[in-house]
Design an enzyme around this catalytic site. Structure first.
Site, mmCIF file in Angstrom:
data_model
loop_
_atom_site.group_PDB
_atom_site.id
_atom_site.type_symbol
_atom_site.label_atom_id
_atom_site.label_comp_id
_atom_site.label_asym_id
_atom_site.label_seq_id
_atom_site.Cartn_x
_atom_site.Cartn_y
_atom_site.Cartn_z
ATOM 1 C CB ILE A 9 -0.943 0.013 1.230
ATOM 2 C CG1 ILE A 9 -1.728 -1.306 1.330
ATOM 3 C CG2 ILE A 9 -1.906 1.201 1.139
ATOM 4 C CD1 ILE A 9 -2.596 -1.427 2.578
ATOM 5 C CG ASP A 10 1.261 5.530 -2.473
ATOM 6 O OD1 ASP A 10 2.460 5.769 -2.232
ATOM 7 O OD2 ASP A 10 0.447 6.401 -2.817
#
Length: 218
Positions: A9-10
């Site tokens: 996840i960014d």
């Protein structure tokens, strides 16, 4: 999504909205270098890609030493104040908790330096949901999303077929694809509709909690 075990996840534009801290710190750096930006100038595009390159673009220079000066000036403010001028997006915390309860392994994959990413996630009490937080080095290594994801896959001995990437910019989607990983784009971040249309993620979501629907019952 069958066989899915690991979710990358960014951070910026996906878990938190860093706009105020990043923009104010960029303007601080440009002022310090004697190149102030017009107040009305749109610099939203600077959120997501490697920062030094964005600063060099704002300076209209190919001089890496000048880019490094700008980066150091940016960090003067960002490392003390800017990183906390940030806001967690709606439904993020409860969705991360639900993902952990479903036994997914969660990893942060951000171009932001790891040292800042960890402080931000700890500050907002999100760090506990992640198996590990991966970012770039202050020296510039792994600011490229494809290289960062490749590094995570190697470090954690992950199978790309068992992974999914979540992010808001084309860098997230293309970086994942380069490593044989599917990606879902969040539309509330800093990637334009045209940018996401071109990058062609597997799916697009309007809020973080919609991720659970795409994963089914896991």
């Amino acid at each position: 999504m069958e066989n899915l075990r690991h979710i990358l996840i960014d951070l910026d534009g996906t878990l938190t909205d860093p706009k105020l801290g990043i923009h104010t710190s960029i303007r601080y750096a440009m002022d310090k270098l004697g190149r102030p930006l017009a107040p009305e100038l749109d610099i939203d595009w600077t959120i997501g890609p490697p920062l030094k390159a964005s600063l060099m673009k704002l300076l209209d220079t190919e001089d890496h030493d000048l880019g490094e000066q700008a980066l150091l000036a940016y960090r003067e403010r960002f490392s003390v104040i800017g990183l906390f001028e940030n806001e967690v997006y709606p439904t993020v915390a409860e969705t991360l908790e639900a993902l952990k309860q479903r036994d997914y392994q969660l990893f942060v994959a951000t171009a932001k330096p790891t040292v800042y990413a960890k402080r931000i996630l700890e500050h907002f009490q999100l760090a506990e949901f992640f198996n590990e937080i991966y970012g770039s080095e202050l020296t510039g290594e792994r600011t490229n999303k494809g290289e960062l994801i490749e590094y995570i896959v190697q470090q954690e001995a992950l199978q790309p077929a068992h992974c999914l990437m979540i992010g808001d910019r084309e860098y997230d989607i293309l970086g994942a694809r380069k490593n044989g990983i599917e990606a879902i784009a969040v539309e509330y971040g800093y990637g334009s509709q045209a940018e996401l249309d071109q990058a062609q993620p597997k799916a697009r979501i309007q809020q973080f909690a919609e991720l659970l629907q795409h994963l089914g019952q896991g």
